[in-house]
Design an enzyme around this catalytic site. Structure first.
Site, PDB file in Angstrom:
ATOM      1  CB  CYS A 176      -0.953  -0.001   1.193  1.00 52.10           C
ATOM      2  SG  CYS A 176      -2.095  -1.401   1.203  1.00 52.10           S
ATOM      3  CG  HIS A 211      -3.169   3.283   1.893  1.00 48.72           C
ATOM      4  ND1 HIS A 211      -3.734   2.809   0.732  1.00 48.72           N
ATOM      5  CD2 HIS A 211      -3.278   2.282   2.810  1.00 48.72           C
ATOM      6  CE1 HIS A 211      -4.146   1.567   0.927  1.00 48.72           C
ATOM      7  NE2 HIS A 211      -3.888   1.219   2.168  1.00 48.72           N
ATOM      8  CG  ASN A 257      -6.775  -0.878   1.263  1.00 45.75           C
ATOM      9  OD1 ASN A 257      -6.044  -0.582   0.327  1.00 45.75           O
ATOM     10  ND2 ASN A 257      -6.294  -1.287   2.426  1.00 45.75           N
TER      11      ASN A 257
END
Length: 409
Positions: free
Chosen positions: A192, A335, A365
């Site tokens: 990520c 993020h 996500n």
């Protein structure tokens, strides 16, 4: 300069262009001290466990070398201004939408439960006929069009992904698809944090003059690797891609950054190799493994503590490297993992929630795709304007985390 085999005090280098001289200097020190080394811009260690570090002070920019016997627990790389223009951004998501209500038909959950704990309402997932290269190429084309750059002008392509179609890498195939035939292309894996790490990597290639125009892509398809019977992870992830075009400039576009990693806690978030026995039919019956991977595994409590503890700190360090304060930024772009993490980081930085850029509710996500995907939404909607200063941070598996302060062109 003062030095001895046991301690090098410091050497200041006022010009970024002296990076090659710094590498030469490091190897010279290793030879003088009869210490074997393998070098990188971040750090390198000897058999004496000494650490050679590359660090940057607040503007006016200066480089510092140090050698000590007590290395810090985390590996880090810090720096100040990089003369890079951020020209255009684009994104691409699969067509299939998967809502919280859909998931409630599969696992013991509800729309309310997911929204309260994550801030996610829906996510996009790839169908069996779609590939990571499809969405990565789509995002890249949109970014090039946004920037007004022809594919033939691109000479560097970096694809940040942890879920490629080809384990050997997808960057070259994506570059070919978009027409960047003159570009060198490679994949970068930092989960990520991958897109942020790729932006900093690409910007440094531009800073040194090695390349002039870079296409940085973040794309992931973690729906392939999710255990859809585990409600703690399957509600989080979606598939998506985003891209940005960088070009060497005369003014700083990236004002400061800091990257960090800590492999000791990697087990809190991982997609681990899980090979099956494979016995070759030889006279000696050689035992090998046939490759496969386990589904995404996450210790949510530990990841939450890690993110809310480390992300505000790394942003503050990046701000210090940039020579500005949190109050001088226009937007906070993290993020897109969990709304509670995002809001807690904003609170710890003393920032209003009105400065948060987020599309978490719509896309979930998307790992390396989340930052550029959210940025694209903010730019296209007019939320982000030319000249705005954005504090950006990624965090995730590895564990890896980092921050960059950049000015939108």
């Amino acid at each position: 300069m003062k030095w001895s085999p046991g301690h090098v005090k410091c050497v200041d280098v006022a010009n970024v262009d002296a990076i090659l001289k710094m590498a030469w200097f490091s190897c010279t020190l290793a030879l003088i001290s009869s210490m074997p080394c393998s070098h990188s811009l971040v750090s390198w260690r000897t058999h004496h466990n000494w650490r050679f570090a590359y660090q940057v002070r607040s503007p006016p920019s200066s480089r510092v070398f140090s050698l000590s016997g007590n290395p810090p627990p985390d590996v880090s790389c810090t720096s100040g201004h990089l003369n890079t223009r951020l020209l255009g951004v684009g994104s691409c998501v699969p067509d299939v939408e998967l809502t919280n209500s859909d998931l409630a038909e599969v696992v013991d959950t509800s729309d309310k439960w997911i929204m309260q704990r994550t801030g996610i309402s829906q996510r996009n997932v790839m169908s069996p006929t779609q590939s990571l290269r499809d969405i990565a190429s789509g995002a890249a084309v949109n970014a090039l069009q946004s920037a007004g750059i022809e594919p033939s002008e691109v000479d560097l392509v970096i694809l940040a992904t942890s879920s490629p179609d080809d384990l050997f890498g997808d960057a070259s195939a994506v570059a070919a698809r978009v027409g960047a035939s003159a570009a060198v292309a490679f994949d970068l894996t930092a989960a990520c944090s991958g897109f942020l790490f790729a932006v900093v990597t690409g910007a440094q290639y531009l800073q040194t003059g090695t390349y002039s125009t870079a296409l940085i892509i973040g794309a992931d398809a973690l729906s392939r690797w999710v255990d859809w019977s585990d409600r703690n992870t399957c509600v989080l992830f979606g598939d998506g891609a985003g891209a940005i075009v960088l070009q060497k400039g005369n003014e700083p576009g990236i004002l400061g950054f800091e990257l960090k990693s800590n492999g000791r806690d990697h087990e809190h978030l991982c997609l681990a190799y899980s090979g099956r026995d494979n016995v070759l039919d030889t006279s000696r019956k050689h035992r090998l493994t046939r490759g496969t991977y386990s589904p995404v595994s996450m210790n949510g409590r530990e990841v939450y503590k890690f993110a809310t503890r480390e992300v505000p700190v790394v942003i503050e360090h990046a701000l210090r490297n940039a020579g500005i304060t949190a109050q001088q930024i226009d937007w906070l772009l993290l993020h897109q993992a969990n709304i509670r993490i995002i809001e807690t980081v904003a609170d710890r930085l003393g920032l209003s929630h009105t400065k948060i850029i987020s599309n978490l509710s719509e896309h979930g996500n998307t790992s390396a795709g989340s930052i550029p995907l959210a940025l694209d939404t903010a730019v296209k909607s007019g939320q982000v304007q030319p000249g705005d200063i954005i504090a950006c941070a990624g965090f995730g598996a590895g564990l890896t985390w980092g921050a960059a302060i950049f000015r939108w062109d």
